[in-house]
Motif scaffolding. Structure first.
Motif, PDB file in Angstrom:
ATOM      1  N   VAL A  62      -4.425   6.461  -3.208  1.00  0.00           N
ATOM      2  CA  VAL A  62      -4.082   5.202  -2.566  1.00  0.00           C
ATOM      3  C   VAL A  62      -3.899   4.161  -3.653  1.00  0.00           C
ATOM      4  O   VAL A  62      -4.766   3.995  -4.508  1.00  0.00           O
ATOM      5  N   GLY A 115      -8.906   4.691   1.171  1.00  0.00           N
ATOM      6  CA  GLY A 115      -9.404   5.797   0.358  1.00  0.00           C
ATOM      7  C   GLY A 115     -10.917   5.837   0.372  1.00  0.00           C
ATOM      8  O   GLY A 115     -11.579   4.969   0.941  1.00  0.00           O
ATOM      9  N   ALA A 168       0.838  -1.202   0.000  1.00  0.00           N
ATOM     10  CA  ALA A 168       0.000   0.000   0.000  1.00  0.00           C
ATOM     11  C   ALA A 168       0.873   1.252   0.000  1.00  0.00           C
ATOM     12  O   ALA A 168       1.784   1.380   0.807  1.00  0.00           O
ATOM     13  N   TYR A 178       0.569   5.643  -0.353  1.00  0.00           N
ATOM     14  CA  TYR A 178      -0.311   6.797  -0.200  1.00  0.00           C
ATOM     15  C   TYR A 178       0.483   8.011  -0.642  1.00  0.00           C
ATOM     16  O   TYR A 178       1.623   8.181  -0.235  1.00  0.00           O
ATOM     17  N   TRP A 208      -1.275  -3.062   5.510  1.00  0.00           N
ATOM     18  CA  TRP A 208      -2.486  -2.252   5.363  1.00  0.00           C
ATOM     19  C   TRP A 208      -3.742  -2.964   5.868  1.00  0.00           C
ATOM     20  O   TRP A 208      -4.567  -2.339   6.536  1.00  0.00           O
ATOM     21  N   TYR A 237      -9.025   7.257  -4.434  1.00  0.00           N
ATOM     22  CA  TYR A 237      -8.609   8.601  -4.047  1.00  0.00           C
ATOM     23  C   TYR A 237      -9.528   9.116  -2.957  1.00  0.00           C
ATOM     24  O   TYR A 237     -10.641   8.615  -2.751  1.00  0.00           O
TER      25      TYR A 237
END
Length: 168
Positions: free
Chosen positions: A165, A76, A5, A7, A49, A89
């Motif tokens: 994300v 997200g 993951a 970000y 995550w 997002y």
């Protein structure tokens, strides 16, 4: 290799481009990678995550929680459809609520209640829940990911940005 993951900060103009590319997977993935190279505000929480989400909410990523800012921090708000990788997002209008929820969350208490068996029963990614001798290391990894995420969302809030994300 596994599902990692990431970000990253997403300015408004790039968010609009993401929305326009949402059904063009190759272009979308290239754009996300180029955007990560352009901006310094990003984090990688590797494979923890799903465990982080579970510790914060009691639910895995495969279970839907409506309007939960802790879930939104990890996954997200708006996932893109018709894409083989997980891309979502979060628009800046949700960043304050996410940042506040992370600030208010008591991770120390949550980790005291942490159970490798509960993670195994929830079928969380990654499949490491039989390694009981690594429990303290796993808890440390989850705590580190949480702190990184909390700091990340504070910085996004300060920059009045959006978040992209990717889990792939």
């Amino acid at each position: 290799m596994g599902m990692i993951a990431n970000y990253q900060y997403l300015p408004d103009n790039e968010l609009e481009q993401i929305k326009c590319l949402s059904n063009q997977e190759d272009d979308l993935l290239d754009f996300a990678e180029d955007s990560a190279d352009t901006h310094d505000i990003l984090i990688d929480i590797d494979k923890m995550w799903d465990a982080l989400l579970f510790v914060m909410t009691g639910f895995s990523s495969s279970e839907f929680l409506d309007d939960n800012p802790l879930r939104e921090a990890v996954l997200g708000v708006t996932p893109l459809e018709d894409v083989s990788e997980y891309i979502a997002y979060t628009e800046k209008s949700r960043i304050s609520a996410i940042s506040q929820a992370l600030e208010e969350f008591d991770m120390d208490k949550a980790l005291k209640d942490f159970s490798m068996e509960a993670c195994k029963k929830a079928d969380l990614y990654p499949d490491i829940w039989d390694y009981l001798e690594e429990e303290e290391e796993i808890k440390d990894d989850i705590l580190t990911c949480f702190v990184k995420m909390k700091d990340f969302y504070k910085e996004i809030l300060n920059h009045k940005g959006n978040v992209l994300v990717t889990i792939c």
